[in-house]
Design a protein around this motif. Sequence first.
Motif, PDB file in Angstrom:
ATOM      1  N   ASP A  25       0.758  -1.228   0.125  1.00  0.00           N
ATOM      2  CA  ASP A  25      -0.078   0.003   0.052  1.00  0.00           C
ATOM      3  C   ASP A  25       0.876   1.145  -0.170  1.00  0.00           C
ATOM      4  OD1 ASP A  25      -2.329  -1.370  -0.116  1.00  0.00           O
ATOM      5  OD2 ASP A  25      -2.673  -1.445   2.261  1.00  0.00           O
ATOM      6  N   MET A  26       2.008   1.276   0.719  1.00  0.00           N
ATOM      7  CA  MET A  26       2.905   2.457   0.879  1.00  0.00           C
ATOM      8  C   MET A  26       3.295   2.743  -0.600  1.00  0.00           C
ATOM      9  SD  MET A  26       5.921   3.145   3.383  1.00  0.00           S
ATOM     10  CE  MET A  26       4.819   3.078   4.674  1.00  0.00           C
ATOM     11  N   LEU A  27       3.997   1.657  -1.324  1.00  0.00           N
ATOM     12  CA  LEU A  27       4.482   1.793  -2.649  1.00  0.00           C
ATOM     13  C   LEU A  27       3.281   2.477  -3.690  1.00  0.00           C
ATOM     14  CD1 LEU A  27       6.831  -0.941  -3.688  1.00  0.00           C
ATOM     15  CD2 LEU A  27       7.290   1.603  -3.386  1.00  0.00           C
ATOM     16  N   GLU A  28       2.147   1.927  -3.333  1.00  0.00           N
ATOM     17  CA  GLU A  28       0.845   2.416  -4.126  1.00  0.00           C
ATOM     18  C   GLU A  28       0.981   4.023  -4.092  1.00  0.00           C
ATOM     19  OE1 GLU A  28      -3.572   1.541  -4.928  1.00  0.00           O
ATOM     20  OE2 GLU A  28      -2.834   0.415  -3.358  1.00  0.00           O
ATOM     21  N   GLN A  29       1.026   4.460  -2.789  1.00  0.00           N
ATOM     22  CA  GLN A  29       0.753   6.039  -2.774  1.00  0.00           C
ATOM     23  C   GLN A  29       2.004   6.759  -3.117  1.00  0.00           C
ATOM     24  OE1 GLN A  29      -2.155   6.346  -1.532  1.00  0.00           O
ATOM     25  NE2 GLN A  29      -2.453   4.274  -1.192  1.00  0.00           N
ATOM     26  N   PHE A  30       3.201   6.121  -3.029  1.00  0.00           N
ATOM     27  CA  PHE A  30       4.554   6.782  -3.252  1.00  0.00           C
ATOM     28  C   PHE A  30       4.626   7.011  -4.547  1.00  0.00           C
ATOM     29  CE2 PHE A  30       9.299   6.722  -3.118  1.00  0.00           C
ATOM     30  CZ  PHE A  30       9.441   7.672  -2.370  1.00  0.00           C
ATOM     31  N   MET A  31       4.071   5.917  -5.751  1.00  0.00           N
ATOM     32  CA  MET A  31       4.315   6.204  -6.979  1.00  0.00           C
ATOM     33  C   MET A  31       3.782   7.527  -7.339  1.00  0.00           C
ATOM     34  SD  MET A  31       3.436   2.422  -8.624  1.00  0.00           S
ATOM     35  CE  MET A  31       1.798   2.497  -8.125  1.00  0.00           C
ATOM     36  N   LEU A  83       5.831  12.426   1.359  1.00  0.00           N
ATOM     37  CA  LEU A  83       5.869  11.616   2.242  1.00  0.00           C
ATOM     38  C   LEU A  83       4.524  11.487   3.353  1.00  0.00           C
ATOM     39  CD1 LEU A  83       9.225  12.672   4.014  1.00  0.00           C
ATOM     40  CD2 LEU A  83       8.880  10.959   2.090  1.00  0.00           C
ATOM     41  N   ILE A  84       3.818  12.256   3.330  1.00  0.00           N
ATOM     42  CA  ILE A  84       2.500  12.000   4.211  1.00  0.00           C
ATOM     43  C   ILE A  84       1.690  11.307   3.425  1.00  0.00           C
ATOM     44  CG2 ILE A  84       0.514  13.441   5.445  1.00  0.00           C
ATOM     45  CD1 ILE A  84       2.444  15.628   6.082  1.00  0.00           C
ATOM     46  N   PRO A  85       1.175  11.376   2.409  1.00  0.00           N
ATOM     47  CA  PRO A  85       0.102  10.406   1.910  1.00  0.00           C
ATOM     48  C   PRO A  85       0.595   8.904   1.795  1.00  0.00           C
ATOM     49  CG  PRO A  85       0.380  12.258   0.535  1.00  0.00           C
ATOM     50  CD  PRO A  85       1.788  12.513   1.443  1.00  0.00           C
ATOM     51  N   LEU A  86       1.990   8.513   2.291  1.00  0.00           N
ATOM     52  CA  LEU A  86       2.124   7.094   2.178  1.00  0.00           C
ATOM     53  C   LEU A  86       1.377   6.410   3.048  1.00  0.00           C
ATOM     54  CD1 LEU A  86       6.288   7.478   1.999  1.00  0.00           C
ATOM     55  CD2 LEU A  86       4.598   7.159   0.112  1.00  0.00           C
ATOM     56  N   SER A  87       0.873   7.159   4.316  1.00  0.00           N
ATOM     57  CA  SER A  87       0.170   6.336   5.384  1.00  0.00           C
ATOM     58  C   SER A  87      -1.248   6.571   5.053  1.00  0.00           C
ATOM     59  CB  SER A  87       0.436   6.912   6.837  1.00  0.00           C
ATOM     60  OG  SER A  87       0.432   8.364   6.781  1.00  0.00           O
ATOM     61  N   SER A  88      -1.843   7.155   4.035  1.00  0.00           N
ATOM     62  CA  SER A  88      -3.088   7.439   4.112  1.00  0.00           C
ATOM     63  C   SER A  88      -3.927   6.153   3.707  1.00  0.00           C
ATOM     64  CB  SER A  88      -3.563   8.292   2.779  1.00  0.00           C
ATOM     65  OG  SER A  88      -2.946   7.837   1.590  1.00  0.00           O
ATOM     66  N   SER A  89      -3.701   5.279   2.904  1.00  0.00           N
ATOM     67  CA  SER A  89      -4.432   4.204   2.862  1.00  0.00           C
ATOM     68  C   SER A  89      -4.616   3.367   4.326  1.00  0.00           C
ATOM     69  CB  SER A  89      -3.738   2.967   1.807  1.00  0.00           C
ATOM     70  OG  SER A  89      -3.805   3.672   0.582  1.00  0.00           O
ATOM     71  N   LYS A  90      -3.524   3.078   4.935  1.00  0.00           N
ATOM     72  CA  LYS A  90      -3.806   2.477   6.203  1.00  0.00           C
ATOM     73  C   LYS A  90      -4.521   3.184   7.441  1.00  0.00           C
ATOM     74  CE  LYS A  90       0.755   0.140   6.151  1.00  0.00           C
ATOM     75  NZ  LYS A  90       0.371  -1.306   6.076  1.00  0.00           N
TER      76      LYS A  90
END
Length: 549
Positions: A148-154, A499-506
Amino acid sequence: MAKPELYRHPTRSEIIELAVAEGHDADIPSNAGSIYQVLSRTTSPRSARRNHESEELSAAAIDKDVEKGTTPRSTSSDEEAVDSNEEDPNVVWWDGPDDPQNPMNWPNTKKWGAVCLVSAITFLTPLASSMFAPGVPQVMAAFGSTNDMLEQFMVSVYVLGFAFGPMIIAPLSEMYGRLPLYHSCNALFVIFSIAAAVASNMAQFVVFRFLMGCFGGAPLVLGGGTIADLISREQRGTAMVVWMMGPTIGPCVGPIIGGFLTVAKGWRWNFWFVAIVAGALMLASVVLMKETSVPVILERKAKRLRAETNNPNLRSKLASDLSPADLFKFSIIRPAKMLTRSTICLATSVYMAVMYAYLYILFTTFTAVFKTQYHWKGGIIGLSFMGIGLGSLAGQLTFTYFGNKIVNKHIARGDFQPEHRLYCMCVGGFCMPVGLFWYGWSVQETTHWIVPILGTGLIGFGLLMTFMPATTYLVDVFTVHAASAMAASTVLRSLFAALIPLSSSKMYQAMGYGWGNSLLGFVSLALIPIPFLFMRYGEGIRARSTVKL
C-alpha cells in the motif's frame, strides 16, 4: 565599446517583484539591476576603495534582520560609486532605449509566443504529477506488488523531485542563463518519461518518476522570470495568470485525461503521452525560444566587444561578482535559515505544507475511494478529480478579486501591512475542514456521488484561498529575501506532499473514510488560528525579530 545610456534605477517594489518572479533574491542581479549596483572592475585605487565600501554595505544588507523590513542607508561613497558606474565608458549597457537585443523590445508576436510556450510547458509538468493516478492499480498488478505504501509513493514521489531539482536549477540559471536550462531539463524530462513508460520493475519506475519531477520543476523555477524579462509591468498580470494555471489546474486535469487513456491504451501510455507532448514542446522551444536573461545577454555582448576592441576592462552593467559557492549559499543555506529561525516563515510554511499534503492524499486515494464506494470503472474514475479542480479555479479567481481589492483599499489609506493579505486565508482556513468532513462522511455513507464531489470542490476552494494569501504574505514580509522564503516553503510542502500520503491507505483502513478525513479536518482546524494570530501580533513579531542571514 558601448557607453551606457542614462539608467533609471529600479524602485524597491520593482526589484522585489522581479526577484520573486525570477526565483532568486534581489541582491542577485535581475533584469532590472540589483539593489546594490555592481561596480566597474577597474584597477585604480579609488575604484578599489569603492568596491570595498560597496562590499561592506552589501554584507551589512545580508546580515540585516530580514523580517523588520529595514534597509541600510546608502552612504555618500556608495552613491558616488553608482554615479561613477553610470559614467564609466567600460560599462556595457543597451544601445539606447529601443535596442532590439533587449527582450522588452522584441516584437509582440515573439514575446507572447515565448510566454505561451513556457506556459504550455509549465502546464504539462504538473499535469504529469497526477495523470497516471487512475492507472495505479494497473501498475501494481503489472509489477506484482501489493504494498500500500508503494501505491501512494508512486504518485507522490514526483513531487519529491520538485523539492530537490529546483534548488540546483535556480543557481545554474544564474550562471548560464535560462535557455540552456530549459533545453536540457526538457530533454531529460522526455528521456525519463520514456524510461518510466518502459520500466520493467517497481524500483526503476519509482526512480524514473522522481527524476521526472526533478527536471520537470524547471519551468516552475524559470517561467516567472521569463515573463518578467519579456512583459512590462502593465501587461504582466495577464501573462502571470496564464502561467499560474499550470501548477494550479494541471494536477487536477491530469487524472481526467489519464482515466480515459488508461482504459484505452493501458497505464504506460500515460507516460508515452507526456513524452510525446513534451518532445513536441521541446522541439518548438529549440526552434522558437531565445535567451531572455538580461545579465546573460549583456555578458555575451561585453564578451563580443572585448574581442572586437581588445579592451579587457569592458564589462556588463549587470555583471555579478557572486561565485558558485555564493549562489549555492543563496539557494540552499538561506532558505534553511529562514525556515528554522523565522516564526513567520516556519508557521506559514507548515500551514501551506499540510494543505498541499492533503491535496496529494486525495490524489492518491480518489481512485480507490470511488472504485470501492461507488463502483466507478474505466475512464469515469478520472472524473472524480473534477470537483477539486473546479474548486481550485474558483479559489484562484476569488482571491485575485477580493485579495487585490482589500490590499488596494489599505494602500489608498496609507496603512497597508503585510498582515492585510491574510483576510482571504482566514476564509480558506474554515473551508478546508468543512470540505474534509463533508467529503469523508458522504463517502462513508455512500450518498449520491455528487455530494462528495461538491465536498472536494470546497476543499479545492479552501486550498487556493489559503495557499495564495500565504504566498503573497511571505513576499510582503520578507521583501528582498522573499525568494528564499518561498524556496523554503516549496521544499517543505514538497516533502510533506511526498511523504505524508504514504500512510493514507492504512489510515482509511483503520479509521474508515469518515473518521479518517475527520482526523485531517481536525488538524486543519488546529491550524486556523495561525492567520488570525499573525493579523493580531504579526507586526509585533516582525518588530522583535532576530532573524539574521
